[in-house]
Structures are given as structure tokens and as C-alpha cells.
Design a protein around this motif. Structure first.
Motif, PDB file in Angstrom:
ATOM      1  N   GLN A 113       0.830  -1.209   0.000  1.00  0.00           N
ATOM      2  CA  GLN A 113       0.000   0.000   0.000  1.00  0.00           C
ATOM      3  C   GLN A 113       0.866   1.261   0.000  1.00  0.00           C
ATOM      4  O   GLN A 113       0.573   2.218  -0.713  1.00  0.00           O
ATOM      5  CB  GLN A 113      -0.933   0.002   1.216  1.00  0.00           C
ATOM      6  N   ALA A 114       1.936   1.266   0.789  1.00  0.00           N
ATOM      7  CA  ALA A 114       2.814   2.446   0.865  1.00  0.00           C
ATOM      8  C   ALA A 114       3.490   2.711  -0.480  1.00  0.00           C
ATOM      9  O   ALA A 114       3.542   3.856  -0.946  1.00  0.00           O
ATOM     10  CB  ALA A 114       3.857   2.256   1.963  1.00  0.00           C
ATOM     11  N   VAL A 115       3.987   1.667  -1.115  1.00  0.00           N
ATOM     12  CA  VAL A 115       4.641   1.834  -2.416  1.00  0.00           C
ATOM     13  C   VAL A 115       3.629   2.232  -3.478  1.00  0.00           C
ATOM     14  O   VAL A 115       3.903   3.098  -4.318  1.00  0.00           O
ATOM     15  CB  VAL A 115       5.408   0.549  -2.815  1.00  0.00           C
ATOM     16  N   ALA A 116       2.460   1.655  -3.448  1.00  0.00           N
ATOM     17  CA  ALA A 116       1.407   2.024  -4.411  1.00  0.00           C
ATOM     18  C   ALA A 116       1.051   3.498  -4.245  1.00  0.00           C
ATOM     19  O   ALA A 116       0.974   4.248  -5.222  1.00  0.00           O
ATOM     20  CB  ALA A 116       0.174   1.145  -4.225  1.00  0.00           C
ATOM     21  N   ARG A 117       0.852   3.938  -3.014  1.00  0.00           N
ATOM     22  CA  ARG A 117       0.534   5.345  -2.746  1.00  0.00           C
ATOM     23  C   ARG A 117       1.651   6.250  -3.268  1.00  0.00           C
ATOM     24  O   ARG A 117       1.397   7.271  -3.901  1.00  0.00           O
ATOM     25  CB  ARG A 117       0.335   5.537  -1.237  1.00  0.00           C
ATOM     26  N   TRP A 172      -5.997  16.452   7.034  1.00  0.00           N
ATOM     27  CA  TRP A 172      -4.538  16.561   7.066  1.00  0.00           C
ATOM     28  C   TRP A 172      -3.920  15.162   7.178  1.00  0.00           C
ATOM     29  O   TRP A 172      -2.951  14.850   6.494  1.00  0.00           O
ATOM     30  CB  TRP A 172      -4.099  17.446   8.233  1.00  0.00           C
ATOM     31  N   ARG A 173      -4.507  14.314   8.028  1.00  0.00           N
ATOM     32  CA  ARG A 173      -4.006  12.933   8.186  1.00  0.00           C
ATOM     33  C   ARG A 173      -4.079  12.163   6.878  1.00  0.00           C
ATOM     34  O   ARG A 173      -3.257  11.284   6.624  1.00  0.00           O
ATOM     35  CB  ARG A 173      -4.821  12.180   9.236  1.00  0.00           C
ATOM     36  N   HIS A 174      -5.073  12.468   6.057  1.00  0.00           N
ATOM     37  CA  HIS A 174      -5.295  11.715   4.822  1.00  0.00           C
ATOM     38  C   HIS A 174      -4.904  12.508   3.568  1.00  0.00           C
ATOM     39  O   HIS A 174      -5.336  12.175   2.470  1.00  0.00           O
ATOM     40  CB  HIS A 174      -6.775  11.314   4.725  1.00  0.00           C
ATOM     41  N   ARG A 175      -4.092  13.532   3.713  1.00  0.00           N
ATOM     42  CA  ARG A 175      -3.829  14.426   2.576  1.00  0.00           C
ATOM     43  C   ARG A 175      -3.191  13.720   1.381  1.00  0.00           C
ATOM     44  O   ARG A 175      -3.483  14.075   0.251  1.00  0.00           O
ATOM     45  CB  ARG A 175      -3.029  15.646   3.023  1.00  0.00           C
ATOM     46  N   GLU A 176      -2.344  12.718   1.605  1.00  0.00           N
ATOM     47  CA  GLU A 176      -1.760  12.010   0.468  1.00  0.00           C
ATOM     48  C   GLU A 176      -2.824  11.272  -0.330  1.00  0.00           C
ATOM     49  O   GLU A 176      -2.801  11.267  -1.554  1.00  0.00           O
ATOM     50  CB  GLU A 176      -0.674  11.031   0.931  1.00  0.00           C
ATOM     51  N   VAL A 177      -3.750  10.649   0.359  1.00  0.00           N
ATOM     52  CA  VAL A 177      -4.830   9.929  -0.321  1.00  0.00           C
ATOM     53  C   VAL A 177      -5.727  10.924  -1.063  1.00  0.00           C
ATOM     54  O   VAL A 177      -6.178  10.650  -2.179  1.00  0.00           O
ATOM     55  CB  VAL A 177      -5.636   9.061   0.668  1.00  0.00           C
ATOM     56  N   ILE A 178      -5.958  12.082  -0.475  1.00  0.00           N
ATOM     57  CA  ILE A 178      -6.766  13.105  -1.141  1.00  0.00           C
ATOM     58  C   ILE A 178      -6.098  13.529  -2.444  1.00  0.00           C
ATOM     59  O   ILE A 178      -6.770  13.686  -3.467  1.00  0.00           O
ATOM     60  CB  ILE A 178      -7.026  14.307  -0.202  1.00  0.00           C
ATOM     61  N   VAL A 179      -4.776  13.670  -2.443  1.00  0.00           N
ATOM     62  CA  VAL A 179      -4.051  14.012  -3.680  1.00  0.00           C
ATOM     63  C   VAL A 179      -4.243  12.913  -4.716  1.00  0.00           C
ATOM     64  O   VAL A 179      -4.506  13.190  -5.884  1.00  0.00           O
ATOM     65  CB  VAL A 179      -2.545  14.250  -3.405  1.00  0.00           C
ATOM     66  N   VAL A 180      -4.129  11.669  -4.295  1.00  0.00           N
ATOM     67  CA  VAL A 180      -4.320  10.542  -5.215  1.00  0.00           C
ATOM     68  C   VAL A 180      -5.708  10.615  -5.840  1.00  0.00           C
ATOM     69  O   VAL A 180      -5.869  10.478  -7.051  1.00  0.00           O
ATOM     70  CB  VAL A 180      -4.105   9.192  -4.483  1.00  0.00           C
ATOM     71  N   VAL A 181      -6.718  10.857  -5.017  1.00  0.00           N
ATOM     72  CA  VAL A 181      -8.100  10.926  -5.505  1.00  0.00           C
ATOM     73  C   VAL A 181      -8.292  12.132  -6.428  1.00  0.00           C
ATOM     74  O   VAL A 181      -8.955  12.032  -7.456  1.00  0.00           O
ATOM     75  CB  VAL A 181      -9.098  10.962  -4.327  1.00  0.00           C
ATOM     76  N   LEU A 182      -7.705  13.264  -6.071  1.00  0.00           N
ATOM     77  CA  LEU A 182      -7.828  14.455  -6.924  1.00  0.00           C
ATOM     78  C   LEU A 182      -7.244  14.234  -8.311  1.00  0.00           C
ATOM     79  O   LEU A 182      -7.737  14.778  -9.285  1.00  0.00           O
ATOM     80  CB  LEU A 182      -7.146  15.665  -6.261  1.00  0.00           C
ATOM     81  N   HIS A 183      -6.202  13.419  -8.388  1.00  0.00           N
ATOM     82  CA  HIS A 183      -5.594  13.128  -9.683  1.00  0.00           C
ATOM     83  C   HIS A 183      -6.348  12.069 -10.473  1.00  0.00           C
ATOM     84  O   HIS A 183      -6.131  11.925 -11.676  1.00  0.00           O
ATOM     85  CB  HIS A 183      -4.132  12.702  -9.508  1.00  0.00           C
ATOM     86  N   ALA A 184      -7.207  11.323  -9.804  1.00  0.00           N
ATOM     87  CA  ALA A 184      -7.962  10.269 -10.489  1.00  0.00           C
ATOM     88  C   ALA A 184      -9.365  10.159  -9.902  1.00  0.00           C
ATOM     89  O   ALA A 184      -9.729   9.125  -9.339  1.00  0.00           O
ATOM     90  CB  ALA A 184      -7.232   8.933 -10.388  1.00  0.00           C
TER      91      ALA A 184
END
Length: 174
Positions: A12-16, A89-101
């Protein structure tokens, strides 16, 4: 030997990481497996499909958002916005992933859930029958806070939070 849960977490970390680098649509399971130094079949041992892997990355955000609105009563708007900022803020990386797709939310049947928690969060802020103008203000407030968590993620948390909450409160005030 690594435990299965450790390997799953590493996948999951590498995929993210790869999703952030090159986008979800441009990242293959082979690239994820290669970066981890495992075989693609080993990856399939932990995740049945690419969608299963993507869902496992997005699901904690969705679960936290749903728990956040489910456990709240209308009340202190500032506290609600401060707590909401902490969550995004805790989930900001996932939010970026979602914003891009964003299509991934549709493909994984998560879009309806996302709109539902946003509607419930707006009702917590504004009450059950807000005017159209108030709804637009809430969209600006909540969306702006999410944008701040993503766009200013390299700045000190407390500074970003304070400015974002004040701006959100300003957007909500007629």
C-alpha cells in the motif's frame, strides 16, 4: 520472514508513493511489484485486483469521514472545522491521489458515499434546510480546507490549520 500484514502495508505504501509520483492510471501492478522486489503473483496474494489495492488505500479515508459525520451533533462550527481539518490533514496524500484520479471513486462505487458524508457535514454546519447561498458557502469552506491541506502540506501544520479554519469560518459568514 515478513508477516503478511507487513507486506500488505508495504504494498500500500509503495502504491501510494507511485500514485503520487505518476498518477493512479499510469501505475501498473508490475511497477509496484518491481519497486518492492516481489513478483506480481505475490502482490496478488495480498490484493485480488488492482481495484482491491486502490480501494484499500482510499477506504480508510472514507471510513474516517463517515465515522466523523456519524459521531457528530450540530454545534460549535469552529470545533467541527478544526476536527475536520485534522482528519483531512491525516489523509492528505490519499486526497491528492483521488484528486488526480476522481474517476476511481466512480469505478469503485465510492462517489455516492463521498457526496453523502459531504451533505451530512454541511447539515452539521448549517442545519437541515440551509439556503442555496449557505450551501455554496459551505462548499467553498470545506473544499478550501481540503485544498489547503493538500497545497500547503509542506508548511507547519498548526499554521495551515489556523489559517484554513479562519478562512472557512469567513466563507461561512454572510
Amino acid at each position: 520472514m515478513a508477516r503478511a500484514s507487513d507486506t500488505k502495508t508495504r504494498i500500500q505504501a509503495v502504491a501510494r508513493e507511485l500514485f503520487l509520483e505518476q498518477g493512479m492510471q499510469n501505475t501498473s501492478l508490475k511497477q509496484i511489484a518491481d519497486r518492492l522486489g516481489i513478483t506480481k503473483p505475490a502482490l496478488y496474494y495480498h490484493f485480488e485486483s488492482r481495484d482491491d489495492l486502490v480501494r484499500s488505500i482510499i477506504q480508510p479515508l472514507m471510513d474516517d469521514l463517515e465515522a466523523f459525520v456519524a459521531g457528530r451533533e450540530p454545534g460549535d462550527g469552529r470545533q467541527l472545522l478544526e476536527d475536520y481539518f485534522d482528519l483531512i490533514w491525516r489523509h492528505r496524500e490519499v486526497i491528492v491521489v483521488v484528486l488526480h484520479a476522481p474517476a476511481a471513486l466512480v469505478e469503485l462505487n465510492l462517489m455516492d458515499r463521498m457526496w453523502e458524508w459531504r451533505k451530512r457535514l454541511t447539515a452539521l454546519l448549517l442545519g437541515p434546510s440551509p439556503s442555496l447561498t449557505a450551501q455554496i458557502r459551505a462548499t467553498v469552506a470545506l473544499g478550501g480546507m481540503s485544498d489547503c491541506a493538500v497545497e500547503h502540506a509542506t508548511l507547519p501544520f498548526e499554521e495551515v490549520k489556523a489559517a484554513a479554519v479562519e478562512a472557512a469560518l469567513g466563507a461561512l459568514t454572510p
